[in-house]
Design a protein around this motif. Sequence first.
Motif, PDB file in Angstrom:
ATOM      1  N   TYR A 199      45.112  46.084  91.797  1.00 14.23           N
ATOM      2  CA  TYR A 199      43.391  44.985  91.502  1.00 14.23           C
ATOM      3  C   TYR A 199      43.826  44.323  90.760  1.00 14.23           C
ATOM      4  O   TYR A 199      43.602  43.932  89.918  1.00 14.23           O
ATOM      5  CB  TYR A 199      42.593  46.126  91.224  1.00 14.23           C
ATOM      6  CG  TYR A 199      40.853  45.490  91.287  1.00 14.23           C
ATOM      7  CD1 TYR A 199      40.365  46.421  92.437  1.00 14.23           C
ATOM      8  CD2 TYR A 199      40.540  44.736  90.624  1.00 14.23           C
ATOM      9  CE1 TYR A 199      39.029  45.263  92.671  1.00 14.23           C
ATOM     10  CE2 TYR A 199      39.077  44.249  90.556  1.00 14.23           C
ATOM     11  CZ  TYR A 199      38.854  44.672  91.726  1.00 14.23           C
ATOM     12  OH  TYR A 199      37.176  44.743  91.456  1.00 14.23           O
ATOM     13  N   TYR A 239      45.171  50.948  98.602  1.00 13.68           N
ATOM     14  CA  TYR A 239      44.474  48.979  98.243  1.00 13.68           C
ATOM     15  C   TYR A 239      46.159  48.129  98.472  1.00 13.68           C
ATOM     16  O   TYR A 239      47.013  48.864  97.489  1.00 13.68           O
ATOM     17  CB  TYR A 239      43.915  48.962  97.485  1.00 13.68           C
ATOM     18  CG  TYR A 239      42.860  49.178  96.742  1.00 13.68           C
ATOM     19  CD1 TYR A 239      41.871  50.279  97.517  1.00 13.68           C
ATOM     20  CD2 TYR A 239      41.700  48.510  96.275  1.00 13.68           C
ATOM     21  CE1 TYR A 239      40.489  50.302  97.266  1.00 13.68           C
ATOM     22  CE2 TYR A 239      40.293  48.234  95.964  1.00 13.68           C
ATOM     23  CZ  TYR A 239      40.281  49.363  96.885  1.00 13.68           C
ATOM     24  OH  TYR A 239      38.657  49.865  96.638  1.00 13.68           O
ATOM     25  N   LYS A 240      45.957  47.386  99.027  1.00 12.15           N
ATOM     26  CA  LYS A 240      47.203  46.116  99.244  1.00 12.15           C
ATOM     27  C   LYS A 240      46.584  44.869  99.141  1.00 12.15           C
ATOM     28  O   LYS A 240      45.382  44.780  98.896  1.00 12.15           O
ATOM     29  CB  LYS A 240      47.409  46.120 100.471  1.00 12.15           C
ATOM     30  CG  LYS A 240      48.554  48.048 101.109  1.00 12.15           C
ATOM     31  CD  LYS A 240      48.799  47.251 102.284  1.00 12.15           C
ATOM     32  CE  LYS A 240      49.278  48.809 102.952  1.00 12.15           C
ATOM     33  NZ  LYS A 240      50.169  49.172 104.024  1.00 12.15           N
ATOM     34  N   LEU A 241      47.006  43.971  98.726  1.00 14.01           N
ATOM     35  CA  LEU A 241      46.963  42.733  98.326  1.00 14.01           C
ATOM     36  C   LEU A 241      47.360  41.865  99.221  1.00 14.01           C
ATOM     37  O   LEU A 241      49.010  41.170  99.600  1.00 14.01           O
ATOM     38  CB  LEU A 241      47.709  42.439  96.489  1.00 14.01           C
ATOM     39  CG  LEU A 241      46.909  41.026  95.912  1.00 14.01           C
ATOM     40  CD1 LEU A 241      45.897  40.699  95.614  1.00 14.01           C
ATOM     41  CD2 LEU A 241      48.004  40.411  94.948  1.00 14.01           C
ATOM     42  N   GLN A 249      42.858  46.834 103.553  1.00 15.78           N
ATOM     43  CA  GLN A 249      43.658  48.271 103.901  1.00 15.78           C
ATOM     44  C   GLN A 249      44.464  48.013 104.962  1.00 15.78           C
ATOM     45  O   GLN A 249      43.172  47.332 105.811  1.00 15.78           O
ATOM     46  CB  GLN A 249      42.210  49.377 103.605  1.00 15.78           C
ATOM     47  CG  GLN A 249      42.162  49.199 102.086  1.00 15.78           C
ATOM     48  CD  GLN A 249      41.180  50.166 101.679  1.00 15.78           C
ATOM     49  OE1 GLN A 249      39.724  49.466 101.657  1.00 15.78           O
ATOM     50  NE2 GLN A 249      41.091  51.882 101.545  1.00 15.78           N
ATOM     51  N   ASP A 267      45.038  43.977 107.430  1.00 21.28           N
ATOM     52  CA  ASP A 267      44.204  43.566 106.745  1.00 21.28           C
ATOM     53  C   ASP A 267      42.598  43.967 107.196  1.00 21.28           C
ATOM     54  O   ASP A 267      42.194  43.173 107.106  1.00 21.28           O
ATOM     55  CB  ASP A 267      44.041  42.637 105.963  1.00 21.28           C
ATOM     56  CG  ASP A 267      44.179  41.169 106.985  1.00 21.28           C
ATOM     57  OD1 ASP A 267      44.700  41.333 108.141  1.00 21.28           O
ATOM     58  OD2 ASP A 267      44.121  39.920 106.297  1.00 21.28           O
ATOM     59  N   TYR A 316      47.398  42.692  87.442  1.00 24.19           N
ATOM     60  CA  TYR A 316      46.553  43.852  88.154  1.00 24.19           C
ATOM     61  C   TYR A 316      46.551  44.766  87.128  1.00 24.19           C
ATOM     62  O   TYR A 316      47.614  45.650  86.735  1.00 24.19           O
ATOM     63  CB  TYR A 316      48.107  43.679  89.921  1.00 24.19           C
ATOM     64  CG  TYR A 316      48.008  44.790  89.824  1.00 24.19           C
ATOM     65  CD1 TYR A 316      48.827  45.967  90.043  1.00 24.19           C
ATOM     66  CD2 TYR A 316      49.637  43.304  89.156  1.00 24.19           C
ATOM     67  CE1 TYR A 316      50.331  46.235  89.955  1.00 24.19           C
ATOM     68  CE2 TYR A 316      50.854  44.545  89.244  1.00 24.19           C
ATOM     69  CZ  TYR A 316      51.506  45.986  90.102  1.00 24.19           C
ATOM     70  OH  TYR A 316      52.396  45.896  89.499  1.00 24.19           O
ATOM     71  N   GLY A 365      40.202  38.866  94.900  1.00 22.63           N
ATOM     72  CA  GLY A 365      41.247  39.496  93.873  1.00 22.63           C
ATOM     73  C   GLY A 365      40.481  38.501  92.500  1.00 22.63           C
ATOM     74  O   GLY A 365      39.606  37.933  91.882  1.00 22.63           O
ATOM     75  N   ARG A 386      38.323  44.203 101.420  1.00 23.65           N
ATOM     76  CA  ARG A 386      37.735  44.283 100.029  1.00 23.65           C
ATOM     77  C   ARG A 386      36.294  43.416  99.965  1.00 23.65           C
ATOM     78  O   ARG A 386      35.334  43.848  99.146  1.00 23.65           O
ATOM     79  CB  ARG A 386      39.160  45.983  99.222  1.00 23.65           C
ATOM     80  CG  ARG A 386      39.373  46.506  99.703  1.00 23.65           C
ATOM     81  CD  ARG A 386      38.880  47.414 100.322  1.00 23.65           C
ATOM     82  NE  ARG A 386      37.591  48.534  99.459  1.00 23.65           N
ATOM     83  CZ  ARG A 386      36.778  49.043  99.268  1.00 23.65           C
ATOM     84  NH1 ARG A 386      36.798  50.708  99.871  1.00 23.65           N
ATOM     85  NH2 ARG A 386      36.243  49.640  97.963  1.00 23.65           N
ATOM     86  N   HIS A 389      42.028  41.552  98.416  1.00 22.86           N
ATOM     87  CA  HIS A 389      42.245  42.890  98.882  1.00 22.86           C
ATOM     88  C   HIS A 389      42.105  43.461 100.017  1.00 22.86           C
ATOM     89  O   HIS A 389      40.679  43.312 100.550  1.00 22.86           O
ATOM     90  CB  HIS A 389      41.776  43.988  97.361  1.00 22.86           C
ATOM     91  CG  HIS A 389      41.878  43.358  96.125  1.00 22.86           C
ATOM     92  ND1 HIS A 389      40.971  43.031  94.899  1.00 22.86           N
ATOM     93  CD2 HIS A 389      43.219  43.525  95.564  1.00 22.86           C
ATOM     94  CE1 HIS A 389      41.199  43.009  94.298  1.00 22.86           C
ATOM     95  NE2 HIS A 389      42.806  42.755  94.224  1.00 22.86           N
TER      96      HIS A 389
END
Length: 381
Positions: free
Chosen positions: A339, A299-301, A291, A267, A354, A274, A271, A289
């Motif tokens: 998202y 986009y990753k969580l 990257q 990370d 999401y 969430g 971003r 979120h």
Amino acid sequence: MPQFLFFDNSSLNNLVTLILWGTVILLVVAIFYNLFGQTKKTKKVPSHKLNRHHKNPILSPLPHREWETNGTFNPAAIEDDDGRVHLFYRAIGDNGLSNIGHTSSSDGLHFDRRSPFPVYQPADEEKKADPLKQNFIQEYNPAIYTSGGGWGGHEDPRTVKIDGRVYMTYTAFQGWDSVRIALTSIALKDIKKERWNWKKPRMISPPNEVNKNWVLFPEKINGKYAILHSIVPNILIAYINDLDENFPLIQGKRLHGPQPGRKDFWDNLIRGPGAPPIKTDIGWLLLYHAQDNKESHKYKLGVMILDRNDPTKILYRSPEPILSPEMNYENDGKPGVIYASGSVVKNDQLFIYYGGGDKHVCVAQTPLEPLLGWLMRYGKV
């Protein structure tokens, strides 16, 4: 035959001794490196992945409804007191304007009710709607409403349930120089009866700024309502006495685009938050979120745990993402985007709702306790 090819016994013994000592030294160095030389960041950490619903996506655009033909995504979520899960999702129609639709489910997975018209729309001077006839006609000015996902409107809602009311924050576009956060609310009993009596919204961020991804905590902290409006470089929270009364505009950080995160971690580009935080035994669970600059198109969580009494303190943070855009429905529309703007805990399961590819609504889940255990073991800050 040349003389240097011959060794006496003494020379041969010295050579053997040298080789043996060299081998021992290499083994010792290797052992010390394995024990002490590797940093925490290079050690392999077990992943904790979410389980996607096998019927994903659970919601997709409908071509015969002009207000949601191009996208249904980024849902907010609440569970009512009867156990029914309600989603408020962003919808984009033929005119490019974002509105908010509604769907609900008894088990959080199979959604059997869906609104035939938007349940929350731009102000009257910007639209005309006739819900009784299920007819929707939109008037908008592209010069005023412009955004990346459409021509503007009401985007990316988040909802929390507090004392019989559901409060919703969302992004209100008034042009690229004025991307503001708005707040409205509705009685939970009205949602259950599908009566969309929303309170008149008001802007809570300043004009002529760009602010997104603000979330409310679902209960008071130290006697006040709390609005989380930044997670980078620090957690920033505004405390409000009364959400239903006028209060001063909240000054955000005015950060544009992804911000530097943790160096050498997944990370390293942040971003934003969430879904709204969820209270657990070890603290507030917050999805976010991010990257990786090695895969900046994705986009990753992730998930972090904030202190219950002082949520500006991060206690645990996921060493690996718990969800990445890998499925086709997460790459349809805008590739590489997940998202997660809604979540509920139902029967000890964490349901995460999401948007996939800025086009579909999806759901993934995990047992809550194993997720918390994984964070406590591998994610201590």
